[in-house]
Design an enzyme around this catalytic site. Sequence first.
Site, PDB file in Angstrom:
ATOM      1  N   TYR A 101     -65.344 -27.565  -3.444  1.00 54.64           N
ATOM      2  CA  TYR A 101     -65.044 -28.236  -2.174  1.00 54.64           C
ATOM      3  C   TYR A 101     -66.340 -28.733  -1.547  1.00 54.64           C
ATOM      4  O   TYR A 101     -67.350 -28.030  -1.582  1.00 54.64           O
ATOM      5  CB  TYR A 101     -64.372 -27.243  -1.216  1.00 54.64           C
ATOM      6  CG  TYR A 101     -64.163 -27.787   0.176  1.00 54.64           C
ATOM      7  CD1 TYR A 101     -62.960 -28.395   0.541  1.00 54.64           C
ATOM      8  CD2 TYR A 101     -65.186 -27.715   1.133  1.00 54.64           C
ATOM      9  CE1 TYR A 101     -62.782 -28.922   1.812  1.00 54.64           C
ATOM     10  CE2 TYR A 101     -65.001 -28.240   2.406  1.00 54.64           C
ATOM     11  CZ  TYR A 101     -63.796 -28.845   2.739  1.00 54.64           C
ATOM     12  OH  TYR A 101     -63.619 -29.361   3.986  1.00 54.64           O
ATOM     13  N   GLU A 189     -64.273 -35.690   2.950  1.00 53.30           N
ATOM     14  CA  GLU A 189     -63.969 -34.415   2.293  1.00 53.30           C
ATOM     15  C   GLU A 189     -63.568 -34.659   0.843  1.00 53.30           C
ATOM     16  O   GLU A 189     -62.762 -35.549   0.568  1.00 53.30           O
ATOM     17  CB  GLU A 189     -62.829 -33.717   3.041  1.00 53.30           C
ATOM     18  CG  GLU A 189     -62.498 -32.336   2.491  1.00 53.30           C
ATOM     19  CD  GLU A 189     -61.242 -31.746   3.142  1.00 53.30           C
ATOM     20  OE1 GLU A 189     -61.374 -30.863   3.995  1.00 53.30           O
ATOM     21  OE2 GLU A 189     -60.132 -32.194   2.800  1.00 53.30           O
TER      22      GLU A 189
END
Length: 386
Positions: A101, A189
């Site tokens: 992530y 993101e």
Amino acid sequence: MDLFEYQGKQYFARYGIPVSQGGVADTVSEAVAVAEKIGYPVVVKAQVQVGGRGKAGGVKLAADRFEVELHASNILGLDIKGHVVKRLWVEHATDIAAEYYASFTLDRAAKLHLAMVSAEGGVEIEQVAEENPGAIARRHINPLDGLPIEEARALVTEAGLDEAARDEAARILVDLYRCYVEGDADLVEINPLVLTTDNRVHALDAKVTLDDDAAFRHPEWEEFAGIGEIDERERLAHEKGLNYIGLDGTVGIIANGAGLAMSTLDVVNQVGGSAANFLDIGGGANADVMANALEVINTDEKVEAILVNIFGGIVRCDEVARGILTALDRVELSSPIVLRLDGTNATEARQIIAGASSEKVISEPTMLSAARRAVELAESRSGGGK
Ligand code: GDP
Ligand code: MN
């Protein structure tokens, strides 16, 4: 403005962030055409602006033409958390060794950018933050300093990314930071950022929120307009020049001044209700503006009561009262209005409203009592059915 995954990936690509080759498709045959062009296996992905598409059946691997047809026809029209899929992104499938992530966003409280990196990707970051907060490496970035490659390297090491992924992941972080800053995004993101079985790193998903206030210096953003999932209420409000933000509750809100509108939302919340919107009609609360505001709120099917909270400073309450009555002639309201008028000429205003003896308008003397009344009305109406 939120971008769809495929637009986010196109945005990433401009800054050199590696993504899989793919194309958009609005029909099953277009999906097949894209797959045939890029080569199997492919992933067929629902394009909706909501997370958790994978779990909802909106992301499927396809090994051949028949599987593309099967998945594309199943995913098109699928309802994912209230978002109906109208478009697909078909990309070449990746062999995944690990899912990570990475994100950049603004930490308003710290007045700095915030980088977050984790070796636990592919699941929602909120869940990681809750269950295993230590698994997320965080770093504040002073915009004046930027993000040097050494810092990016330290960040991926701290996050515990596999050794094989670290150099490439650090380079991607630097590019992602540039995308975030130069690309005027509020959020970028990548979840998951993947290490492939042949030791390459690239973005498998993309979430990008652009800063609307920077649109003036990005004429190229035009291409993103019009295809987004715009809230129908917000579109109408924008057309009428109103400062409106759609929310999910049952009490429609109209107030003059952003601060008063925010406080009104808070008070509605405090007495156990939920606001359907934020709407600031500003200083010019005349009949026309009021009618427009009521019209927009009236299109919201969830609304069961409307709370009008006006403090007369420059604007006079009697004008507002007349405005509301004029507006009532123009708009056939499906919910009652609870009205709190205070400040300049409030007494005259209350007389005007009382004299009109409209059943649709109920006056309350204070903001708190008005909020209570509106919430009660909303609850009894939604409970008893309309
Ligand atoms: P989200 O569920 O909306 O976040 O959609 P993602 O694009 O993140 O995809 C969800 C999951 O599908 C990922 O975490 C991966 O595990 C899986 N996935 C997506 N693309 C591929 C791919 O090319 N190959 C493989 N093997 N899995 C994929
Ligand atoms: Mn994802």
